[in-house]
Design a protein around this motif. Structure first.
Motif, PDB file in Angstrom:
ATOM      1  N   UNK A  19      73.391 -12.200  98.532  1.00  0.00           N
ATOM      2  CA  UNK A  19      73.270 -11.016  97.675  1.00  0.00           C
ATOM      3  C   UNK A  19      71.997 -10.228  97.917  1.00  0.00           C
ATOM      4  N   UNK A  20      71.093 -10.761  98.722  1.00  0.00           N
ATOM      5  CA  UNK A  20      69.840 -10.060  99.022  1.00  0.00           C
ATOM      6  C   UNK A  20      69.933  -9.214 100.287  1.00  0.00           C
ATOM      7  N   UNK A  21      71.041  -9.331 100.975  1.00  0.00           N
ATOM      8  CA  UNK A  21      71.277  -8.533 102.177  1.00  0.00           C
ATOM      9  C   UNK A  21      72.222  -7.399 101.800  1.00  0.00           C
ATOM     10  N   UNK A  22      71.844  -6.176 102.080  1.00  0.00           N
ATOM     11  CA  UNK A  22      72.622  -5.022 101.639  1.00  0.00           C
ATOM     12  C   UNK A  22      73.869  -4.762 102.466  1.00  0.00           C
ATOM     13  N   UNK A  23      74.870  -4.209 101.816  1.00  0.00           N
ATOM     14  CA  UNK A  23      76.089  -3.762 102.484  1.00  0.00           C
ATOM     15  C   UNK A  23      75.765  -2.479 103.239  1.00  0.00           C
ATOM     16  N   UNK A  24      76.150  -2.424 104.501  1.00  0.00           N
ATOM     17  CA  UNK A  24      75.883  -1.231 105.309  1.00  0.00           C
ATOM     18  C   UNK A  24      77.072  -0.289 105.367  1.00  0.00           C
ATOM     19  N   UNK A  25      78.312  -0.830 105.297  1.00  0.00           N
ATOM     20  CA  UNK A  25      79.524  -0.018 105.393  1.00  0.00           C
ATOM     21  C   UNK A  25      80.601  -0.549 104.451  1.00  0.00           C
ATOM     22  N   UNK A  26      81.433   0.372 103.982  1.00  0.00           N
ATOM     23  CA  UNK A  26      82.566   0.043 103.122  1.00  0.00           C
ATOM     24  C   UNK A  26      83.840   0.544 103.795  1.00  0.00           C
ATOM     25  N   UNK A  27      84.824  -0.345 103.940  1.00  0.00           N
ATOM     26  CA  UNK A  27      86.144   0.066 104.413  1.00  0.00           C
ATOM     27  C   UNK A  27      86.998   0.393 103.202  1.00  0.00           C
ATOM     28  N   UNK A  28      87.869   1.376 103.311  1.00  0.00           N
ATOM     29  CA  UNK A  28      88.623   1.813 102.136  1.00  0.00           C
ATOM     30  C   UNK A  28      90.018   2.320 102.499  1.00  0.00           C
ATOM     31  N   UNK A  68      70.828   1.822  91.465  1.00  0.00           N
ATOM     32  CA  UNK A  68      69.637   2.104  92.261  1.00  0.00           C
ATOM     33  C   UNK A  68      68.720   0.896  92.219  1.00  0.00           C
ATOM     34  N   UNK A  69      68.322   0.401  93.403  1.00  0.00           N
ATOM     35  CA  UNK A  69      67.430  -0.761  93.488  1.00  0.00           C
ATOM     36  C   UNK A  69      66.020  -0.367  93.051  1.00  0.00           C
ATOM     37  N   UNK A  70      65.164  -1.354  92.880  1.00  0.00           N
ATOM     38  CA  UNK A  70      63.773  -1.087  92.492  1.00  0.00           C
ATOM     39  C   UNK A  70      63.031  -0.316  93.582  1.00  0.00           C
ATOM     40  N   UNK A  71      63.554  -0.341  94.824  1.00  0.00           N
ATOM     41  CA  UNK A  71      62.959   0.414  95.928  1.00  0.00           C
ATOM     42  C   UNK A  71      63.548   1.823  96.046  1.00  0.00           C
TER      43      UNK A  71
END
Length: 97
Positions: A19-28, A68-71
């Motif tokens: 869960x600490x690694x972000x999703x880069x792409x979403x298939x839909x 929105x993340x803290x960053x």
């Protein structure tokens, strides 16, 4: 308003359960059967334009919200319902073209 079912995701290292690694792409897939794969920011922008994205879990739609993340990075997250099986992280890897 349009809807898209998110069917798969990509992460840089492919470890969906981290869960600490972000999703880069979403298939839909949309309501007309059209499919695609968008980057994180593209999908966030699309949802922010009054559209809705969801993950299908046990026959029900679990909608996503923009967080929105803290960053300051925006990303999609499913609304909490206590079920991990319909979470974005439980989706398979999207094929890259």
């Amino acid at each position: 308003m349009s809807e898209r079912e998110i069917t798969c995701i990509n992460k840089d290292d492919g470890n969906h359960l981290n869960r600490y690694e972000g999703i880069t792409h979403y298939g839909w897939r949309d309501e007309f059967g059209k499919t695609g794969r968008d980057g994180r920011q593209e999908m966030v922008d699309w949802v922010e334009k009054s559209n809705r994205a969801y993950v299908k879990g046990s026959g029900t739609k679990v909608y996503c919200m923009v967080v929105t993340s803290s960053q300051g990075t925006k990303f999609l997250q499913t609304y909490a319902d206590g079920k991990e099986t319909n979470n974005l992280l439980s989706l398979g890897e999207c094929p890259t073209r």
